[in-house]
Design an enzyme around this catalytic site. Structure first.
Site, PDB file in Angstrom:
ATOM      1  N   ARG A 100       2.823   9.952   6.867  1.00  0.00           N
ATOM      2  CA  ARG A 100       1.409   9.828   6.509  1.00  0.00           C
ATOM      3  C   ARG A 100       0.599   9.357   7.710  1.00  0.00           C
ATOM      4  NH1 ARG A 100       3.077   6.509   1.078  1.00  0.00           N
ATOM      5  NH2 ARG A 100       3.836   8.297  -0.149  1.00  0.00           N
ATOM      6  N   ARG A 194      -4.969  -6.077  -7.358  1.00  0.00           N
ATOM      7  CA  ARG A 194      -4.728  -5.084  -6.310  1.00  0.00           C
ATOM      8  C   ARG A 194      -5.661  -3.874  -6.446  1.00  0.00           C
ATOM      9  NH1 ARG A 194       1.688  -4.368  -5.286  1.00  0.00           N
ATOM     10  NH2 ARG A 194       1.479  -2.968  -7.059  1.00  0.00           N
ATOM     11  N   ARG A 205       3.452  -0.206 -14.534  1.00  0.00           N
ATOM     12  CA  ARG A 205       3.942  -1.140 -13.522  1.00  0.00           C
ATOM     13  C   ARG A 205       4.200  -2.515 -14.126  1.00  0.00           C
ATOM     14  NH1 ARG A 205       4.401  -0.699  -8.143  1.00  0.00           N
ATOM     15  NH2 ARG A 205       3.245   1.268  -8.104  1.00  0.00           N
TER      16      ARG A 205
END
Length: 255
Positions: A100, A194, A205
């Site tokens: 990336r 976050r 999550r």
């Protein structure tokens, strides 16, 4: 039962003299003679020299596996540990996914093609690997061997599944540290803060994190990384490493 140490020393000296009349095990008082003279007299009295070799060998290099649920601050703890602790090698994972923007080969990951990765699997060159969202990730053995040969301790940052796999492979020859938040509530709040997931992804999550907490008992140590107390968490992790270095029966990882 008590033993008079002065009597024991006197008896030992007398018996030693009787066994060998030629010996003169007279040791001068340290306050009236030089250290070298006393040292030589002690050697003569005991009939042997004192070795200058270390009483115990240098401790073996450690493999330290750090894991824990999402949101507990693994990356922050490891980043700080890297800054304050010498002779640690933080393993770079190999991956078959594309690089990336901003990532550096050999620093963030070792990037390779799927064919190259499959070749490493076939040659048994990976300590552990997994297929994640269609791409392979794994830990190269040679990297660990090279740095352990230099005397470095090895740090592996893995997810819970990876830690379970490494536990089966390394057994008690690695140190497994579980990083947690101070409570479930604190963990969930960190994940919310976050702001990186959709509501659906966040739900998944959080559910995964709750399940991952159940694996705590499979680890050797637990470090509670409280909000705002990063330095304390890192010091505790350093203490764990120091304690492992002081073990009488050392762990002996073979890769």
């Amino acid at each position: 039962m008590s033993v008079n140490s002065h009597s024991f020393v006197s008896e030992y000296t007398t018996n030693s003299t009787m066994d060998d009349p030629r010996r003169s095990p007279v040791v001068p008082k340290p306050d009236s003679a030089g250290r070298a003279e006393v040292f030589r007299a002690l050697e003569a009295s005991l009939g042997s020299t004192f070795s200058s070799q270390p009483i115990i060998p240098n401790p073996n290099p450690l493999i330290i596996v750090i894991s824990g649920p999402s949101g507990v601050g693994k990356d922050a703890v490891i980043k700080r540990l890297r800054e304050v602790r010498e002779d640690l090698h933080f393993v770079v994972t190999a991956t078959s996914r594309a690089k990336r923007q901003g990532e550096v080969d050999g620093k963030d990951y070792f990037f390779m093609s799927k064919d190259e990765f499959l070749s490493m699997i076939e040659k048994n060159e990976l300590l552990e690997y997994a297929l994640v969202y269609g791409d392979y990730k794994g830990i190269p053995k040679q990297q660990i061997r090279e740095y352990m040969a230099k005397g470095c301790d090895i740090v592996l940052r893995v997810d819970i599944q990876g830690a379970s796999t490494l536990k089966r492979i390394l057994r008690n020859n690695a140190v497994f540290v579980f990083l947690v938040a101070e409570s479930e509530e604190a963990l969930v709040k960190r994940l919310i803060d976050r702001k990186t997931e959709s509501p659906e992804a966040l739900l998944m999550r959080v559910a995964s994190a709750k399940e991952e907490l159940k694996h705590l008992k499979e680890f050797d140590y637990v470090v509670v990384n409280k909000e705002g107390e990063l330095e304390s968490s890192v010091r505790l992790l350093e203490s764990i490493i120091d304690a492992e270095k002081a073990r009488v029966h050392q762990r002996r990882p073979v890769i």
